[in-house]
Scaffold this motif. Structure first.
Motif, PDB file in Angstrom:
ATOM      1  N   ASN A   1       0.896  -1.097  -0.108  1.00  0.00           N
ATOM      2  CA  ASN A   1       0.190   0.050  -0.059  1.00  0.00           C
ATOM      3  C   ASN A   1       0.829   1.393   0.005  1.00  0.00           C
ATOM      4  O   ASN A   1       0.527   2.212  -0.669  1.00  0.00           O
ATOM      5  CB  ASN A   1      -0.834  -0.053   1.267  1.00  0.00           C
ATOM      6  N   GLU A   2       1.813   1.267   0.929  1.00  0.00           N
ATOM      7  CA  GLU A   2       2.615   2.489   1.083  1.00  0.00           C
ATOM      8  C   GLU A   2       3.500   2.760  -0.252  1.00  0.00           C
ATOM      9  O   GLU A   2       3.783   4.004  -0.582  1.00  0.00           O
ATOM     10  CB  GLU A   2       3.467   2.320   2.393  1.00  0.00           C
ATOM     11  N   LEU A   3       3.982   1.571  -0.803  1.00  0.00           N
ATOM     12  CA  LEU A   3       4.744   1.547  -1.901  1.00  0.00           C
ATOM     13  C   LEU A   3       4.039   2.092  -3.165  1.00  0.00           C
ATOM     14  O   LEU A   3       4.424   3.013  -4.046  1.00  0.00           O
ATOM     15  CB  LEU A   3       5.552   0.403  -2.465  1.00  0.00           C
ATOM     16  N   GLY A   4       2.669   1.536  -3.226  1.00  0.00           N
ATOM     17  CA  GLY A   4       1.869   2.035  -4.398  1.00  0.00           C
ATOM     18  C   GLY A   4       1.435   3.709  -4.070  1.00  0.00           C
ATOM     19  O   GLY A   4       1.171   4.228  -5.093  1.00  0.00           O
ATOM     20  N   ARG A   5       1.302   3.984  -2.757  1.00  0.00           N
ATOM     21  CA  ARG A   5       0.888   5.354  -2.480  1.00  0.00           C
ATOM     22  C   ARG A   5       2.199   6.428  -2.746  1.00  0.00           C
ATOM     23  O   ARG A   5       1.945   7.436  -2.907  1.00  0.00           O
ATOM     24  CB  ARG A   5       0.747   5.397  -1.084  1.00  0.00           C
ATOM     25  N   GLY A   6       3.467   5.854  -2.977  1.00  0.00           N
ATOM     26  CA  GLY A   6       4.654   6.826  -3.039  1.00  0.00           C
ATOM     27  C   GLY A   6       5.088   7.191  -1.968  1.00  0.00           C
ATOM     28  O   GLY A   6       6.273   8.324  -1.844  1.00  0.00           O
TER      29      GLY A   6
ATOM     30  N   LYS B   1       9.185   6.355   3.117  1.00  0.00           N
ATOM     31  CA  LYS B   1       9.459   6.223   4.740  1.00  0.00           C
ATOM     32  C   LYS B   1       8.205   5.550   5.624  1.00  0.00           C
ATOM     33  O   LYS B   1       8.621   4.921   6.509  1.00  0.00           O
ATOM     34  CB  LYS B   1       9.310   7.903   5.089  1.00  0.00           C
ATOM     35  N   ALA B   2       7.023   5.603   4.874  1.00  0.00           N
ATOM     36  CA  ALA B   2       5.826   4.786   5.483  1.00  0.00           C
ATOM     37  C   ALA B   2       6.049   3.472   5.527  1.00  0.00           C
ATOM     38  O   ALA B   2       5.862   2.724   6.344  1.00  0.00           O
ATOM     39  CB  ALA B   2       4.687   5.392   5.000  1.00  0.00           C
ATOM     40  N   ALA B   3       6.646   2.949   4.319  1.00  0.00           N
ATOM     41  CA  ALA B   3       6.879   1.729   4.104  1.00  0.00           C
ATOM     42  C   ALA B   3       8.012   1.072   5.121  1.00  0.00           C
ATOM     43  O   ALA B   3       7.712   0.061   5.498  1.00  0.00           O
ATOM     44  CB  ALA B   3       7.455   1.319   2.526  1.00  0.00           C
ATOM     45  N   LYS B   4       8.931   1.851   5.171  1.00  0.00           N
ATOM     46  CA  LYS B   4      10.083   1.422   6.137  1.00  0.00           C
ATOM     47  C   LYS B   4       9.628   1.422   7.596  1.00  0.00           C
ATOM     48  O   LYS B   4       9.734   0.319   8.369  1.00  0.00           O
ATOM     49  CB  LYS B   4      11.383   2.234   6.036  1.00  0.00           C
TER      50      LYS B   4
ATOM     51  N   ILE C   1      18.953  -7.868   3.126  1.00  0.00           N
ATOM     52  CA  ILE C   1      18.333  -7.643   1.845  1.00  0.00           C
ATOM     53  C   ILE C   1      17.271  -6.335   2.175  1.00  0.00           C
ATOM     54  O   ILE C   1      17.447  -5.241   1.306  1.00  0.00           O
ATOM     55  CB  ILE C   1      17.697  -8.529   1.184  1.00  0.00           C
ATOM     56  N   THR C   2      16.576  -6.472   3.131  1.00  0.00           N
ATOM     57  CA  THR C   2      15.630  -5.539   3.626  1.00  0.00           C
ATOM     58  C   THR C   2      16.286  -4.054   4.006  1.00  0.00           C
ATOM     59  O   THR C   2      15.737  -3.080   3.672  1.00  0.00           O
ATOM     60  CB  THR C   2      14.739  -5.796   4.616  1.00  0.00           C
ATOM     61  N   TYR C   3      17.650  -4.467   4.794  1.00  0.00           N
ATOM     62  CA  TYR C   3      18.009  -3.212   5.268  1.00  0.00           C
ATOM     63  C   TYR C   3      18.764  -2.291   4.229  1.00  0.00           C
ATOM     64  O   TYR C   3      18.898  -0.941   4.265  1.00  0.00           O
ATOM     65  CB  TYR C   3      19.152  -3.675   6.356  1.00  0.00           C
ATOM     66  N   LYS C   4      19.292  -3.284   3.150  1.00  0.00           N
ATOM     67  CA  LYS C   4      20.332  -2.585   2.186  1.00  0.00           C
ATOM     68  C   LYS C   4      19.268  -1.988   1.091  1.00  0.00           C
ATOM     69  O   LYS C   4      19.883  -1.361   0.189  1.00  0.00           O
ATOM     70  CB  LYS C   4      21.338  -3.489   1.729  1.00  0.00           C
ATOM     71  N   THR C   5      18.043  -2.231   0.782  1.00  0.00           N
ATOM     72  CA  THR C   5      16.954  -1.795  -0.103  1.00  0.00           C
ATOM     73  C   THR C   5      17.185  -0.381  -0.154  1.00  0.00           C
ATOM     74  O   THR C   5      17.023   0.237   0.868  1.00  0.00           O
ATOM     75  CB  THR C   5      15.885  -2.566   0.098  1.00  0.00           C
ATOM     76  N   ASP C   6      17.179   0.045  -1.500  1.00  0.00           N
ATOM     77  CA  ASP C   6      16.870   1.630  -1.773  1.00  0.00           C
ATOM     78  C   ASP C   6      15.464   1.809  -1.897  1.00  0.00           C
ATOM     79  O   ASP C   6      14.679   1.585  -2.793  1.00  0.00           O
ATOM     80  CB  ASP C   6      17.559   2.052  -2.941  1.00  0.00           C
ATOM     81  N   TRP C   7      14.688   2.206  -0.651  1.00  0.00           N
ATOM     82  CA  TRP C   7      13.351   2.255  -0.761  1.00  0.00           C
ATOM     83  C   TRP C   7      12.570   3.182  -1.784  1.00  0.00           C
ATOM     84  O   TRP C   7      11.406   3.106  -1.837  1.00  0.00           O
ATOM     85  CB  TRP C   7      12.787   1.950   0.744  1.00  0.00           C
ATOM     86  N   GLU C   8      13.345   4.376  -1.642  1.00  0.00           N
ATOM     87  CA  GLU C   8      12.778   5.185  -2.735  1.00  0.00           C
ATOM     88  C   GLU C   8      12.876   4.674  -4.124  1.00  0.00           C
ATOM     89  O   GLU C   8      11.861   4.999  -4.967  1.00  0.00           O
ATOM     90  CB  GLU C   8      13.647   6.421  -2.588  1.00  0.00           C
ATOM     91  N   ASN C   9      13.957   3.808  -4.370  1.00  0.00           N
ATOM     92  CA  ASN C   9      13.788   3.143  -5.707  1.00  0.00           C
ATOM     93  C   ASN C   9      12.466   2.241  -5.979  1.00  0.00           C
ATOM     94  O   ASN C   9      12.084   2.050  -6.950  1.00  0.00           O
ATOM     95  CB  ASN C   9      15.022   2.492  -5.954  1.00  0.00           C
ATOM     96  N   GLN C  10      12.404   1.686  -4.796  1.00  0.00           N
ATOM     97  CA  GLN C  10      11.225   0.447  -4.771  1.00  0.00           C
ATOM     98  C   GLN C  10       9.742   1.525  -4.927  1.00  0.00           C
ATOM     99  O   GLN C  10       8.824   0.849  -5.739  1.00  0.00           O
ATOM    100  CB  GLN C  10      11.176  -0.184  -3.264  1.00  0.00           C
ATOM    101  N   VAL C  11       9.832   2.465  -4.506  1.00  0.00           N
ATOM    102  CA  VAL C  11       8.611   3.261  -4.753  1.00  0.00           C
ATOM    103  C   VAL C  11       8.358   3.506  -6.387  1.00  0.00           C
ATOM    104  O   VAL C  11       7.452   3.462  -7.032  1.00  0.00           O
ATOM    105  CB  VAL C  11       8.603   4.704  -4.294  1.00  0.00           C
ATOM    106  N   ILE C  12       9.570   3.721  -7.081  1.00  0.00           N
ATOM    107  CA  ILE C  12       9.650   3.998  -8.341  1.00  0.00           C
ATOM    108  C   ILE C  12       9.104   2.753  -9.143  1.00  0.00           C
ATOM    109  O   ILE C  12       8.438   3.041 -10.128  1.00  0.00           O
ATOM    110  CB  ILE C  12      10.763   4.406  -9.010  1.00  0.00           C
ATOM    111  N   LEU C  13       9.618   1.612  -8.886  1.00  0.00           N
ATOM    112  CA  LEU C  13       9.560   0.263  -9.281  1.00  0.00           C
ATOM    113  C   LEU C  13       8.163  -0.133  -9.164  1.00  0.00           C
ATOM    114  O   LEU C  13       7.602  -0.824 -10.059  1.00  0.00           O
ATOM    115  CB  LEU C  13      10.388  -0.766  -8.767  1.00  0.00           C
TER     116      LEU C  13
END
Length: 497
Positions: free
Chosen positions: A325-330, A333-336, A459-471
């Motif tokens: 939900n949070e990744l789809g919403r953009g 920070k909320a996802a993390k 993997i979770t810690y090293k992930t670029d979550w801003e890039n995950q939002v774009i993906l």
């Protein structure tokens, strides 16, 4: 490229929601934790209860079939623990692709796409179920080839035919649950599951104990127990309970099926590799010395572990929904923040249960058996059981994060490496070569789970979550289908009655 970068930057900074529950707008950590915890439990609590009810349905069926006869019980146990579990692994895994797609589409406010994704998943899972049918038609010869007694194999072959409607019920069950969870509307599933559980107990007693219809009576009640909630869920979805996300049956469900198939296959591989891991543990134990006591003790431990796992699977669902939900919403920070909150909550519960089962040791075994020998064996396995419960409070949540972000294929490779290249070989060496027996087998396989947990944390810690939002936004936009003129008119009619 500059235009795309500007769009991506806008997506990362845009605040889509202004509701009181928006985590970015909370000024204090206490408020953030409160709102995130509330959102998490809205999904987790019904999911946990529903999984307890579903698990209980199988336990009830097994208990009443046990009153019919030992051969029937052995046959049903074989079919349910080997054949049905295999099918559950395949279908549940493939259905988990819907968690990624629906969760991210709902977060991006592309509500009408959820209904299309649901229908696409129905098509993919129906084709998969048809491909699995030969396993049910040839259950008896397959079991005979594996060395089972002929009379048990024949009975299992008969019961397998009754299980076919149960398998097809899983298509609606899994997909509707994930579709509703993505919208945090899964309380209806919990209500239906609890009502069905009561009906199943009463009907099973009437058909097997009072009127003695035998296997047909027990299986008829089991089929109803799986299908009644499905009918209720379909009525809720199609009848107006999801008016934003269900806009009717659409021919668009047959469009872009291949990407859904690919995501479903990677999801299926991820889940199956985990579910089959425990089955291999039982098979390895069956070849040890004093195998009967070892299997009985392990069965008690896995039964307890299975009940506790329902809690972990509830948090898996919560993690998947909140992250998607949070990744789809953009909002990266909320996802993390949702990941940290869900992992910590599940870990605290797991630690409490870890201490509980560590100190009780073999006393719980007497709930399942009268044998002192089996109880002593359970007592010796209790530290491993407690450790398994502790790991179960973390690892499934991280798997839920992976589902929410769409990493199923990555986790599938991690599972293969940790489970099958580390856990099983080490378990075989400890159990057979070092001769630690069942403790060695289980310890080795727990090592595989531990390494997998550590890898998922990294993997979770090293992930670029801003890039995950774009993906996530790219995925949502790639499969986006505009609303038809009729659907737009329906939206206007609802907004301005």
């Amino acid at each position: 490229m500059e235009g795309e970068s500007e769009i991506n930057e806008k997506l990362l900074t845009e605040k889509v929601e202004s509701s009181s529950g928006d985590i970015e707008e909370k000024s204090s950590l206490k408020e953030k934790i409160w709102w995130e915890t509330k959102k998490m439990w809205i999904v987790a609590a019904p999911a946990i209860f529903t999984r307890f009810s579903t698990f209980g349905t199988n336990v009830i069926s097994q208990a009443f079939i046990g009153h019919i006869g030992s051969t029937e019980l052995a046959a049903y146990s074989l079919v349910s623990t080997v054949l049905l579990r295999f099918c559950i692994g395949v279908l549940l895994g493939m259905a988990s692709a819907l968690e990624t797609l629906c969760g991210q589409a709902y977060g991006a406010k592309q509500y009408h796409m959820l209904g299309i994704y649901l229908q696409r998943s129905w098509i993919v899972l129906t084709i998969t179920s048809i491909c699995l049918l030969p396993l049910f038609f040839f259950t008896a010869p397959i079991l005979k080839a594996l060395g089972q007694e002929q009379y048990i194999a024949e009975e299992a072959g008969y019961i397998a035919l009754w299980i076919i409607p149960v398998m097809f019920s899983l298509i609606i069950s899994f997909t509707c649950q994930m579709y509703l969870q993505a919208q945090s509307k899964n309380m209806i599933i919990a209500y239906l599951a609890s009502a069905t559980l009561v009906i199943h107990v009463i009907l099973s007693w009437l058909l097997t104990v009072k009127y003695k219809f035998g296997i047909p009576g027990a299986m008829f009640s089991t089929i109803l127990a799986f299908w009644v909630p499905n009918v209720g869920q379909l009525i809720f979805v199609i009848g107006g309970g999801c008016h934003e996300t269900w806009t009717g049956f659409s021919i668009l469900a047959f469009k872009d099926l291949w990407p859904v198939v690919k995501l479903s296959l990677s999801s299926g591989a991820m889940v199956c590799l985990e579910l089959w891991y425990n089955a291999i543990l039982v098979l390895l134990t069956g070849n040890l010395k004093n195998a009967e006591v070892a299997i009985d003790a392990l069965a008690v431990c896995l039964n307890i572990n299975g009940w506790e796992m329902m809690i972990s699977l509830g948090f898996l669902a919560a993690a998947s929904v909140r992250v998607s939900n949070e990744l789809g919403r953009g909002s990266s920070k909320a996802a993390k923040f949702s990941i940290v909150t869900t992992v910590l909550t599940s870990s605290i519960i797991g630690f409490v249960l870890f201490l509980f089962f560590l100190f009780l040791r073999g006393k719980l075994a007497y709930i399942f058996t009268k044998s002192n020998e089996v109880a002593d064996a359970v007592s010796r396995l209790s530290p491993l059981l407690a450790l398994s419960i502790l790991l179960n409070s973390i690892q499934p949540v991280l798997s839920g994060v992976a589902v929410g972000a769409g990493w199923q294929s990555i986790v599938a490779y991690v599972n293969i490496a940790c489970y099958y290249f580390v856990g099983i070989p080490v378990g075989v060496i400890l159990g057979y070569v070092v001769n630690i027996q069942v403790k060695g087998v289980w310890a080795g396989m727990l090592l595989g789970t531990f390494i997998q947990t550590i890898v998922l944390i990294i993997i979770t810690y090293k992930t670029d979550w801003e890039n995950q939002v774009i993906l996530a936004r790219n995925r949502v936009n790639k499969w986006f289908v505009p609303k038809s003129e009729q659907e737009r008119r329906q939206d206007v009619a609802r907004e301005h009655p």
